[in-house]
Write a protein that holds these residues in place. Structure first.
Motif, short mmCIF file in Angstrom:
data_model
loop_
_atom_site.label_atom_id
_atom_site.label_comp_id
_atom_site.label_asym_id
_atom_site.label_seq_id
_atom_site.Cartn_x
_atom_site.Cartn_y
_atom_site.Cartn_z
N GLU A 1 -1.28 -4.41 3.04
CA GLU A 1 -2.67 -4.32 3.51
C GLU A 1 -3.03 -5.50 4.41
OE1 GLU A 1 -6.01 -4.46 0.60
OE2 GLU A 1 -6.39 -2.50 1.46
N ARG B 1 0.83 -1.21 0.00
CA ARG B 1 0.00 0.00 0.00
C ARG B 1 0.87 1.26 0.00
NH1 ARG B 1 -5.27 -0.07 -1.21
NH2 ARG B 1 -5.87 1.29 0.51
N THR C 1 -2.47 0.49 5.78
CA THR C 1 -2.08 1.35 4.66
C THR C 1 -1.05 2.40 5.08
OG1 THR C 1 -4.14 1.05 3.44
CG2 THR C 1 -2.93 3.08 3.01
#
Lengths: 421, 150
Positions: A75, A60, A105
């Protein structure tokens, strides 16, 4: 008669054989992805790209130390770990270590700490002088109890230079209609749909200890502090389904292009207007939303702020980076790179996004038209959709030498983009 | 390049060819009125799908990762008709897990569609994208409509 029969039998067999030969040849030739020039990306002249790592997982956001260690936040856990540390040397990255028992994230380095979030909390890890995590198994909890209700739950974060931490609390809804059937006012905005501010160096804060810094923001995954204007910039994911919900007011084409994905330059207390308003980048106007009496013509109440810049609908901006390096040409200095993850809500029109955009800035504010900087992540027009895309840009980081790094959460590729003249 | 590396590919290719040939011959064998009724239900269902469902579940029924679930090879579509009809009538706001992937977008209720439209679109979905489950009749949808109070 007999020879004709033979032809009927053999012609399909020969065709099958030839097809198999062609298909196998194609598969063989598709195998080595590294053979692709610039790792399959198209870039402005003078730029080069390479894939320095592959198959990391759902990569992410990422951040890079002066020592060329790359912290990549996944993630979901891979081999039980949520953060992978790569070390890059001469354009090649090797996995140095991995840690953290949470996926998520947000990730950032500030004042000797690595901050990282999952969907409910923000943690931090103390770094040594080499910017390595000292105690990977014992993160400190900065904030816990953050609202996470199935939609827009990623807790993207950034930090300013005065000891504040900014965290996205996304609205757990497309347009709040399920919570506001009588159109009296969206009731979830007191606790979601905004950016919350916490203290960066205070441990064990709870959700309620935070300040709602700015509201009316549906969901923000890309946010960054701009040191020139000394201001928080965020990229909003705009609402979906204008045509599906209001087929008499919006055509399918309008619904694909609208509303704009907006860049907001925020001041404390700002209200960006979700779910009551949306921005129309074709008319350059902030519009009253159809759920609240809008018709595609009526404009919004001016109490809601206008975006600083606007982009086509549903592109899904997942990261924002202000470029402060000296490697790229002068025009990029202090401008913004935006990672557009790519759309799903443009169907039946073709999907779009799946690219890195450059937005010129002057004196800390957008100045001039945006342009596509890096494209080709999806792997071709026929693959430009969430399921078929080979790669989707999700995170951006600047390396110590001024190179731009991109994280892909579809296949876990890390790209390095450099300028070679 | 080696052909022996792709025995599975070859197998599926021949399998696909057989299925295509069978599909071409079948209608000639069973050319009954039921088949025509089914065909027109599927055709009408495709129109409903295109207008209502496609934006989220996509033209190929594959959905959108982490958000909108696929309609292919899942018990939600191929299994119990009652549950499927109720999802369309009442909407859906639970986490769905299919083949290890989670999907979390809410689905709005579509009780504004007629019984015939819902039967058509569900028949279309159960017979498309590689699915092959039984058709759904309008009378089966009607059973789950709330009784109107006078």
């Amino acid at each position: 008669m007999n020879s004709r029969k033979l032809v009927y039998i053999f012609l399909p067999l020969v065709t099958i054989f030839l097809l198999i030969v062609i298909i196998s040849w194609r598969i063989d030739n598709n195998k080595p992805s590294k053979v692709l020039a610039n790792a399959g990306l198209t870039l402005p002249s003078g730029f080069e790209a390479s894939a320095i790592a592959e198959n990391l997982g759902r990569a992410r956001h990422l951040t890079i130390t002066p020592q060329n260690d790359i912290y990549v936040h996944l993630e979901s856990l891979k081999n039980g770990k949520g953060i992978i540390v790569l070390h890059e040397n001469n354009g090649k990255a090797t996995i140095k270590t991995s840690f953290a028992n949470f996926g998520g994230t947000g990730i950032a380095i500030k004042n000797g700490y690595l901050y990282a979030s999952n969907d409910k909390a923000v943690y931090r890890f103390k770094l040594n002088e080499q910017n390595e995590v000292i105690n990977p198994d014992a993160p400190e909890t900065v904030v816990s109890g953050l609202l996470s209700r199935r939609a827009h739950e990623a807790k993207a974060l950034c930090l300013d230079n005065k000891g504040n931490l900014y965290v996205n609390i996304g609205a757990y809804s497309n347009i709040c209609s399920e919570f506001d059937r009588d159109r009296k006012g969206c009731p979830i905005l007191d606790s979601a749909g905004g950016i919350w501010q916490f203290k960066a160096d205070k441990l064990n804060q709870h959700y309620a200890d935070g300040i709602k810094y700015a509201g009316g923001l549906r969901n923000v995954v890309g946010l960054s502090w701009n040191d020139q204007s000394n201001q928080l910039f965020v990229m909003q994911h705009g609402r979906d389904a204008l045509h599906d919900l209001f087929p008499k007011l919006y055509t399918q084409h309008q619904s694909a292009e609208l509303p704009a994905e907006c860049m907001f330059a925020l001041k404390k207390g700002d209200n960006a207007g979700w779910p009551y308003v949306y921005y129309d980048w074709i008319q350059n106007k902030n519009m009253l939303g159809p759920e609240y009496g809008g018709d595609g013509v009526k404009t919004a109440d001016p109490q809601y702020i206008n975006p600083a810049a606007a982009y086509p609908g549903h592109y899904a901006p997942n990261d924002l980076l202000f470029y402060t390096g000296t490697q790229f040409p002068e025009k990029y200095k202090n401008g913004a790179f935006i990672a557009f993850h790519g759309s799903w809500n443009r169907a039946p029109e073709p999907q779009a996004g799946y690219c890195i955009v450059f937005q010129p800035f002057k004196n800390g504010m957008p100045d001039g038209k945006w342009e596509v900087f890096a494209n080709g992540f999806a792997g071709g027009p026929e693959k430009t959709s969430p399921n078929a895309a080979e790669h989707r840009p999700c995170g951006l980081a600047q390396g110590p030498d001024g190179s731009l790094y991109v994280a892909d959460d579809q296949r876990g590729t890390i790209y390095k983009i450099t300028y070679k003249n | 390049m080696s052909l022996l590396k792709y025995p599975i590919l070859i197998f599926f290719f021949i399998l696909g060819l057989n299925i295509t040939l069978q599909a071409q011959t079948k209608p000639k064998v069973n050319g009954k009125s039921g088949q025509i009724g089914l065909k027109s239900s599927i055709a009408r269902g495709k129109v409903v799908y295109t207008n209502i469902c496609l934006a989220c579940h996509m033209a190929d029924g594959n959905g959108v990762p982490t958000m909108n679930p696929p309609l292919i090879k899942t018990s939600y579509v191929l299994g119990d008709k009652t549950a499927l009809i109720k999802i369309v009538l009442n909407g859906f706001s639970e986490d769905v897990e299919i083949n290890g992937q989670k999907f979390s977008n809410n689905m709005a209720p579509h009780s504004d569609l007629t019984d015939v439209q819902i039967a058509d679109v569900l028949t279309y979905v159960r017979k498309s994208f590689g699915n092959n489950a039984s058709a759904i009749k309008p009378s089966e949808v009607k059973k789950f409509r709330p009784v109107k109070k006078i």
